[in-house]
Motif scaffolding. Structure first.
Motif, mmCIF file in Angstrom:
data_model
loop_
_atom_site.group_PDB
_atom_site.id
_atom_site.type_symbol
_atom_site.label_atom_id
_atom_site.label_comp_id
_atom_site.label_asym_id
_atom_site.label_seq_id
_atom_site.Cartn_x
_atom_site.Cartn_y
_atom_site.Cartn_z
ATOM 1 N N GLU A 1 0.992 -0.664 -0.174
ATOM 2 C CA GLU A 1 0.235 -0.039 0.297
ATOM 3 C C GLU A 1 0.714 1.058 -0.083
ATOM 4 O O GLU A 1 1.786 0.766 0.854
ATOM 5 C CB GLU A 1 -0.612 0.613 1.215
ATOM 6 C CG GLU A 1 -1.850 1.188 1.524
ATOM 7 C CD GLU A 1 -3.228 0.881 2.358
ATOM 8 O OE1 GLU A 1 -3.233 1.937 2.666
ATOM 9 O OE2 GLU A 1 -2.770 0.007 3.267
ATOM 10 N N LEU B 1 1.765 5.270 0.294
ATOM 11 C CA LEU B 1 1.119 6.778 0.093
ATOM 12 C C LEU B 1 -0.352 7.241 -0.634
ATOM 13 O O LEU B 1 -0.822 7.829 0.327
ATOM 14 C CB LEU B 1 2.467 7.786 0.678
ATOM 15 C CG LEU B 1 3.478 7.377 1.653
ATOM 16 C CD1 LEU B 1 4.449 9.142 1.561
ATOM 17 C CD2 LEU B 1 3.024 7.532 3.240
ATOM 18 N N ASN B 2 -0.196 7.041 -1.336
ATOM 19 C CA ASN B 2 -1.525 7.803 -2.133
ATOM 20 C C ASN B 2 -2.827 6.738 -2.040
ATOM 21 O O ASN B 2 -3.293 6.877 -2.175
ATOM 22 C CB ASN B 2 -1.223 8.127 -3.578
ATOM 23 C CG ASN B 2 -1.088 6.720 -4.627
ATOM 24 O OD1 ASN B 2 -0.181 5.753 -3.968
ATOM 25 N ND2 ASN B 2 -0.295 6.980 -5.090
ATOM 26 N N ASN B 3 -2.738 5.521 -1.007
ATOM 27 C CA ASN B 3 -3.448 4.318 -0.911
ATOM 28 C C ASN B 3 -3.684 3.834 -2.033
ATOM 29 O O ASN B 3 -4.639 2.796 -2.584
ATOM 30 C CB ASN B 3 -4.737 5.238 -0.366
ATOM 31 C CG ASN B 3 -4.588 5.509 0.275
ATOM 32 O OD1 ASN B 3 -3.952 5.149 1.467
ATOM 33 N ND2 ASN B 3 -5.371 6.785 1.083
ATOM 34 N N VAL B 4 -2.862 3.621 -3.168
ATOM 35 C CA VAL B 4 -3.327 2.248 -3.567
ATOM 36 C C VAL B 4 -2.415 0.846 -3.909
ATOM 37 O O VAL B 4 -0.900 1.397 -2.777
ATOM 38 C CB VAL B 4 -2.301 2.844 -5.687
ATOM 39 C CG1 VAL B 4 -1.796 2.095 -6.504
ATOM 40 C CG2 VAL B 4 -2.808 4.432 -5.635
ATOM 41 N N GLU C 1 7.383 6.597 -0.804
ATOM 42 C CA GLU C 1 6.269 6.213 -0.926
ATOM 43 C C GLU C 1 5.317 4.896 -0.464
ATOM 44 O O GLU C 1 4.280 5.072 -0.379
ATOM 45 C CB GLU C 1 5.898 6.192 -2.897
ATOM 46 C CG GLU C 1 6.936 7.423 -3.251
ATOM 47 C CD GLU C 1 5.947 9.036 -2.291
ATOM 48 O OE1 GLU C 1 4.891 9.114 -2.433
ATOM 49 O OE2 GLU C 1 6.435 9.960 -2.272
ATOM 50 N N LYS D 1 4.040 3.015 2.013
ATOM 51 C CA LYS D 1 2.553 3.212 3.067
ATOM 52 C C LYS D 1 3.206 1.226 4.236
ATOM 53 O O LYS D 1 3.572 1.428 5.524
ATOM 54 C CB LYS D 1 1.802 3.562 3.354
ATOM 55 C CG LYS D 1 1.152 2.949 4.770
ATOM 56 C CD LYS D 1 -1.430 4.234 4.255
ATOM 57 C CE LYS D 1 -1.380 4.192 5.135
ATOM 58 N NZ LYS D 1 -2.947 4.710 4.476
#
Length: 90
Positions: A24, A26-29, A75, A77
């Motif tokens: 996952e 940081l941009n939730n992708v 990037e 998460k």
């Protein structure tokens, strides 16, 4: 000295035999696949990961190279490891 999270991820990832993971960003992708390479960093152990999804692992470009995406370690998460159902959160 601060713990290098890229080295922690590297050690965990390569200690397992099933390298399929879910990342996952940081941009939730959310991406599911495998690391197929990495770029060493100057301030961290690894600065970028080369990541391929299952579909990308099956194909290659005209030079025979597996197509993959480059992910900056900063990037990331979370990483979920399917083999032992554990998770690293950064």
């Amino acid at each position: 000295m601060e713990t290098d999270s890229s080295f922690v991820l590297y050690e965990k990832y390569y200690s397992l035999s099933n390298h399929t993971i879910e990342i996952e960003l940081l941009n939730n992708v959310i991406l599911k696949g495998k690391f197929i390479g990495f770029i060493k960093g100057s301030r961290t152990y690894i600065s970028k990961w080369e990541f391929a999804t299952k579909n990308e692992l099956l194909g290659s470009d005209s030079f025979g190279t597996t197509e993959a995406q480059i992910i900056d370690h900063k990037e990331i998460k979370k990483v979920y490891f399917f083999e032992d159902q554990s998770m690293l959160t950064f």
